[in-house]
Structure formats: C-alpha cells, structure tokens
Design a protein around this motif. Structure first.
Motif, PDB file in Angstrom:
ATOM      1  N   SER A  63     -53.732  17.940 166.356  1.00 36.50           N
ATOM      2  CA  SER A  63     -54.019  17.528 164.978  1.00 36.50           C
ATOM      3  C   SER A  63     -55.108  16.467 164.958  1.00 36.50           C
ATOM      4  CB  SER A  63     -52.757  16.965 164.325  1.00 36.50           C
ATOM      5  OG  SER A  63     -53.078  16.388 163.079  1.00 36.50           O
ATOM      6  N   ARG A  64     -56.144  16.726 164.177  1.00 39.53           N
ATOM      7  CA  ARG A  64     -57.230  15.748 164.032  1.00 39.53           C
ATOM      8  C   ARG A  64     -56.738  14.476 163.357  1.00 39.53           C
ATOM      9  NH1 ARG A  64     -62.591  17.558 164.590  1.00 39.53           N
ATOM     10  NH2 ARG A  64     -63.252  15.913 163.187  1.00 39.53           N
ATOM     11  N   ALA A  65     -55.657  14.601 162.601  1.00 36.16           N
ATOM     12  CA  ALA A  65     -55.131  13.446 161.863  1.00 36.16           C
ATOM     13  C   ALA A  65     -54.259  12.546 162.746  1.00 36.16           C
ATOM     14  CB  ALA A  65     -54.324  13.925 160.671  1.00 36.16           C
ATOM     15  N   SER A  66     -54.025  12.956 163.979  1.00 32.76           N
ATOM     16  CA  SER A  66     -53.167  12.187 164.881  1.00 32.76           C
ATOM     17  C   SER A  66     -53.732  10.796 165.117  1.00 32.76           C
ATOM     18  CB  SER A  66     -53.036  12.916 166.220  1.00 32.76           C
ATOM     19  OG  SER A  66     -52.390  12.101 167.154  1.00 32.76           O
ATOM     20  N   GLU A  67     -52.839   9.859 165.185  1.00 30.96           N
ATOM     21  CA  GLU A  67     -53.218   8.463 165.455  1.00 30.96           C
ATOM     22  C   GLU A  67     -53.878   8.331 166.833  1.00 30.96           C
ATOM     23  OE1 GLU A  67     -53.736   4.659 164.164  1.00 30.96           O
ATOM     24  OE2 GLU A  67     -52.943   6.335 162.992  1.00 30.96           O
ATOM     25  N   ALA A  68     -53.613   9.288 167.712  1.00 30.03           N
ATOM     26  CA  ALA A  68     -54.190   9.251 169.057  1.00 30.03           C
ATOM     27  C   ALA A  68     -55.715   9.310 169.048  1.00 30.03           C
ATOM     28  CB  ALA A  68     -53.645  10.409 169.887  1.00 30.03           C
ATOM     29  N   TYR A  69     -56.284   9.810 167.976  1.00 31.63           N
ATOM     30  CA  TYR A  69     -57.746   9.941 167.900  1.00 31.63           C
ATOM     31  C   TYR A  69     -58.393   8.876 167.028  1.00 31.63           C
ATOM     32  CZ  TYR A  69     -56.235  14.261 169.910  1.00 31.63           C
ATOM     33  OH  TYR A  69     -55.621  15.177 170.713  1.00 31.63           O
ATOM     34  N   ARG A  70     -57.646   7.858 166.666  1.00 30.71           N
ATOM     35  CA  ARG A  70     -58.171   6.741 165.874  1.00 30.71           C
ATOM     36  C   ARG A  70     -58.525   5.601 166.799  1.00 30.71           C
ATOM     37  NH1 ARG A  70     -60.315   7.261 161.720  1.00 30.71           N
ATOM     38  NH2 ARG A  70     -59.431   8.844 160.451  1.00 30.71           N
ATOM     39  N   GLU A  71     -59.689   5.054 166.605  1.00 36.41           N
ATOM     40  CA  GLU A  71     -60.103   3.858 167.329  1.00 36.41           C
ATOM     41  C   GLU A  71     -60.347   2.768 166.304  1.00 36.41           C
ATOM     42  OE1 GLU A  71     -62.316   5.036 171.379  1.00 36.41           O
ATOM     43  OE2 GLU A  71     -63.531   5.219 169.589  1.00 36.41           O
TER      44      GLU A  71
END
Length: 102
Positions: A63-71
């Motif tokens: 999921s692009r919305a995953s927190e894992a891809y937030r910096e």
C-alpha cells in the motif's frame, strides 16, 4: 496480459524448446482449429498449462498509503513519500512470486 500476446509468447517458447530438443521445428504443430484450439492434443495441453501458470501469478502490491513509506523532515510539513523504498518493496513482492524484474 492480452491473450494474443500470451499465445505469441507460448508459441515462440514452444518452437524454441522443440528446436532445442530435435534440432528442427515443424510450424504445423501449432495449427489451430476453427475453435482456436490447437489440433494436436499435447500442444493444446501445453497451452492450457501455460495459461494456468500465468493466471496463478498474483502479486499483492504494498500500500502506497502505508506509514512505512513516509519520511518526516523538520522542513517538510506532513512528511514526504519515499518512492525508492516503495519501488524496492514492489520489486520484492514481484520477485517473491518467481517473476523476474528488469
């Protein structure tokens, strides 16, 4: 994938394998009847297996919305999307299904 494109790939692979096995290939073995099925039962069976193997490959994308891809950075409100990490995980998901990425 488009069925015509898949059939084209199948026929190229079938011809290559036949040529490698006997040193020659007879294009007539890929003759199809009016119903679109191959006339030779073993070729039709191979075509069925080829299609089934392609349908079995299902890749669950992260999921692009995953927190894992937030910096988060001090100077960027709300953070930014880490596209490199996302692409890395998409590649992992694809390769986990036995499909090569280029």
């Amino acid at each position: 994938m488009d069925t015509n494109k898949m059939r084209e790939q199948f026929e190229v692979a079938y011809a290559a394998k036949s040529t490698a096995r006997n040193g020659r290939f007879y294009p007539a073995v890929l003759t199809r009847g009016d119903d679109g099925e191959y006339v030779i039962p073993s070729v039709q069976s191979a075509w069925w297996a080829w299609q089934a193997s392609r349908e079995a490959v299902v890749v669950e994308m992260p999921s692009r919305a995953s927190e894992a891809y937030r910096e988060y950075f001090d100077d960027v409100e709300g953070g930014s999307f880490n596209e490199a990490a996302y692409i890395r995980d998409v590649r992992k998901a694809i390769e986990a299904q036995g499909v090569k990425c280029k």
